[in-house]
Each structure stands twice: as structure tokens, then as C-alpha cells.
Design a protein around this motif. Sequence first.
Motif, PDB file in Angstrom:
ATOM      1  N   GLU A  98     -50.432 -35.256  23.824  1.00 43.12           N
ATOM      2  CA  GLU A  98     -51.197 -35.077  22.779  1.00 43.12           C
ATOM      3  C   GLU A  98     -52.200 -35.959  22.430  1.00 43.12           C
ATOM      4  OE1 GLU A  98     -47.454 -33.446  22.551  1.00 43.12           O
ATOM      5  OE2 GLU A  98     -47.679 -34.899  20.805  1.00 43.12           O
ATOM      6  N   LEU A  99     -51.660 -37.285  22.382  1.00 37.63           N
ATOM      7  CA  LEU A  99     -52.876 -37.966  22.059  1.00 37.63           C
ATOM      8  C   LEU A  99     -53.209 -39.183  23.436  1.00 37.63           C
ATOM      9  CD1 LEU A  99     -50.334 -39.978  19.813  1.00 37.63           C
ATOM     10  CD2 LEU A  99     -51.978 -38.758  18.841  1.00 37.63           C
ATOM     11  N   MET A 104     -57.149 -36.400  28.788  1.00 34.36           N
ATOM     12  CA  MET A 104     -57.475 -36.662  30.029  1.00 34.36           C
ATOM     13  C   MET A 104     -57.316 -35.829  31.099  1.00 34.36           C
ATOM     14  SD  MET A 104     -54.631 -40.447  31.325  1.00 34.36           S
ATOM     15  CE  MET A 104     -53.325 -38.799  31.472  1.00 34.36           C
ATOM     16  N   ALA A 105     -56.898 -34.255  30.845  1.00 36.02           N
ATOM     17  CA  ALA A 105     -57.029 -33.302  31.331  1.00 36.02           C
ATOM     18  C   ALA A 105     -58.022 -32.085  30.797  1.00 36.02           C
ATOM     19  CB  ALA A 105     -55.258 -32.551  31.871  1.00 36.02           C
ATOM     20  N   MET A 106     -57.592 -32.022  29.576  1.00 34.92           N
ATOM     21  CA  MET A 106     -58.641 -30.885  29.276  1.00 34.92           C
ATOM     22  C   MET A 106     -60.393 -31.083  28.468  1.00 34.92           C
ATOM     23  SD  MET A 106     -55.230 -29.462  27.649  1.00 34.92           S
ATOM     24  CE  MET A 106     -55.362 -27.244  27.285  1.00 34.92           C
ATOM     25  N   PRO A 113     -57.855 -41.142  22.721  1.00 37.28           N
ATOM     26  CA  PRO A 113     -56.770 -41.652  22.554  1.00 37.28           C
ATOM     27  C   PRO A 113     -57.063 -42.605  21.387  1.00 37.28           C
ATOM     28  CG  PRO A 113     -56.443 -41.353  23.901  1.00 37.28           C
ATOM     29  CD  PRO A 113     -58.024 -40.937  24.360  1.00 37.28           C
ATOM     30  N   GLU A 114     -58.003 -43.336  21.557  1.00 34.30           N
ATOM     31  CA  GLU A 114     -58.410 -44.606  20.413  1.00 34.30           C
ATOM     32  C   GLU A 114     -58.964 -44.250  19.075  1.00 34.30           C
ATOM     33  OE1 GLU A 114     -59.065 -45.265  24.617  1.00 34.30           O
ATOM     34  OE2 GLU A 114     -59.981 -44.191  23.268  1.00 34.30           O
ATOM     35  N   ASP A 115     -59.416 -42.402  18.727  1.00 36.31           N
ATOM     36  CA  ASP A 115     -59.255 -42.549  17.630  1.00 36.31           C
ATOM     37  C   ASP A 115     -58.481 -42.041  15.993  1.00 36.31           C
ATOM     38  OD1 ASP A 115     -61.915 -41.597  18.492  1.00 36.31           O
ATOM     39  OD2 ASP A 115     -61.527 -39.376  18.910  1.00 36.31           O
ATOM     40  N   TYR A 309     -49.143 -48.825  21.538  1.00 35.99           N
ATOM     41  CA  TYR A 309     -49.981 -48.001  21.774  1.00 35.99           C
ATOM     42  C   TYR A 309     -51.191 -47.670  22.799  1.00 35.99           C
ATOM     43  CZ  TYR A 309     -52.764 -43.673  20.470  1.00 35.99           C
ATOM     44  OH  TYR A 309     -53.641 -42.603  20.776  1.00 35.99           O
ATOM     45  N   THR A 310     -51.574 -49.598  23.131  1.00 39.20           N
ATOM     46  CA  THR A 310     -52.893 -49.656  23.933  1.00 39.20           C
ATOM     47  C   THR A 310     -52.660 -49.799  25.372  1.00 39.20           C
ATOM     48  OG1 THR A 310     -53.246 -51.476  21.821  1.00 39.20           O
ATOM     49  CG2 THR A 310     -54.258 -51.964  23.884  1.00 39.20           C
TER      50      THR A 310
END
Length: 328
Positions: A98-99, A104-106, A113-115, A309-310
Motif C-alpha cells: 500500500e505504501l 508506482m502502479a495505480m 511513499p515519502e508522505d 523504510y527509505t
Amino acid sequence: MRRRDVLSGLGMGLVGATASGPAWAQAFPSKLLTVVVPYPAGGGSDFVARTAQGEMQRLLGQQIIVENVGGVGGALGIQRMLQAPADGHVMTLASPMELIQSPMAMSAVKHKPEDMRLAAMIVRAEMIMLVRKDMPANTVDELVAMARKPGAKELSYGSVGTGSMYHLMGEVFAKQTGVKCLHVPYKGAAPIITDLLGGQIDMVFIPLAGPVLGLLKENKVKALGIASRQPHPAFPQIPTLASSQALDGFEYDLWAGMVVPKATPDAAVEKINKAVYEALQNAEVRKAYEGTGQHVAKPMSVAELAKLYTAEIARYQAIAKGLNLQPQ
């Protein structure tokens, strides 16, 4: 769809809350907490969230509700969290799917992701390659050799959607082996399993957890390998995919953890981090997770989680770039 489940209060009251001043200035938590699960109730993510909630509620001293907000590859649940004040009182139980992978795909996914920032990791599960029981091949290398023969039909594999871990692993498999594969997207893992058992698809890359354990124990499917460095302790007879000639370095797992908006104050993130890892020390909580085949995550500091995460963002974005994956 949404479902709110109010867990019973433990009578601990507010922890150092004040009657005035902005929420971030009050001792955290100062009010009701919400954990958003970006899928309908009853699924794997829902189980992970609810299993830890009782202990987290006791440790944080506030009532907690679990809210199910499914849709758009988990993006609606993420948006529900991002639209709330970034004070830690609304968090999400989420995974890289989800993150990182959905954006990337939708094209319908609006977050990046950085949010978000990862407050605590809860569980991890290996990904396993399953094929239909009547598949002539018994190893990855046999499957690849069979699929490379002149006139061989393409191998079909199921996923829970474009850009998901299931999909990315299938595409990397195809690219790394040179085998022609057909991507068959589904709305969930359950119908994938149904079609695999029925022979409608050839294979799937799926988390080694939940119903997959029963499939393996009852020999209803063939397991060609696990995408980890070491064999799974419960299934030592299943080799790692990376040990095959065709899939050198093929290592993937799926984790789930508590995520908060990027702007959440450090003090709140630290407190969530501490509560999660203390909750994971509870024997009943650990037993519940391990009973589904998942591994309880080892404690990590907020700084360590930020670094991880990064790295995960960079890894999956590089994979998507290598596959020329475009939002649809």
C-alpha cells in the motif's frame, strides 16, 4: 467500505492531557486513537492490527478503534489517515504494497511513499512460490527448463493487483529467467488460491502465512521455493529460490507495521514505537502471530525504521524502473 470496532476501555483515562493548547502540545495520546486498516474486515491485515490492539490500548492508556477502509489497492485507507491531523492519533497498519507499490502502479493513488513514516514494524512473512499440484516440474530449475522448450505455453501467475508484491515478483521471475509469463490479477488472495487449486493458473508468489500453511501441510499444491536466505523453520524441506540456478539473489519478504503521517511529532512516534514493541512481548500476542506462520518483528528504533523504510522505497522503485512499470 468501513467498519469501526470499538475496543473496550481499560479505565486508564488520559495520560497527562491538558484542556487547552493544540493537540501536538498535549501529552500523547490525549484522546481516542484510531488504527486504519486499508482492507475490509476479516483479512490478514485486519488480523495483524486487531491482535496487537488490546495490549497497545493498555499500554497507551487510551481507547482504540480499528477502522476498515478498503479500496484502490489500500490507498483509500492511507488517504483516510493523511486527511486527519498529523498528531499520531490516527495511524495505519500498512505494508510496502500500500505504501510503496500501489503509488508506482495505480494512477488513482494520490499519496507518495515519502508522505508517511514507519513508527514500528509488527510482523514479517516470507514469500513462497507455489504451483498447481499437477505441474510436471518439481523444482524451479525444472519449471524454467520446461517453460523454455520450443512450443511451451506461457506460465500464468496470479496477483492481488498490478504493482503488488505478487505481481512484481512474477515479473522479476519472468525477466530473470527469460520465461514467458501471463499476469492474471485478482481482487484478493482467496480467489487466487481457488484458481490455483482448480488448475486455472499455474503459479503464484504469495506470503507464507494464513491459509497457505494448510495448503502445504495437506499437499494440495507444490512449493518450489521460498524467497528468503534461509529455509522456513516449519518447512525445512522447501529450498530457497535463491539456491536455484535460475533465480540467484531472489529474496523478498512482506512486512506490516504501524505508519503515521510524515509530519507527526517525534514524541508521538516514539511512544507508538515503544507501545508496539512492548505489546509484541506479550506471549499471547506472539503466539497468535506465529500461529499464522508470520515472524514477530524484532524491536527497532525510529531512526532504524526510517533508514529501512527509505531503503525499501529505493529498492521497489528500482525494481519498477527495471520492469518499466507505468501507473495505470
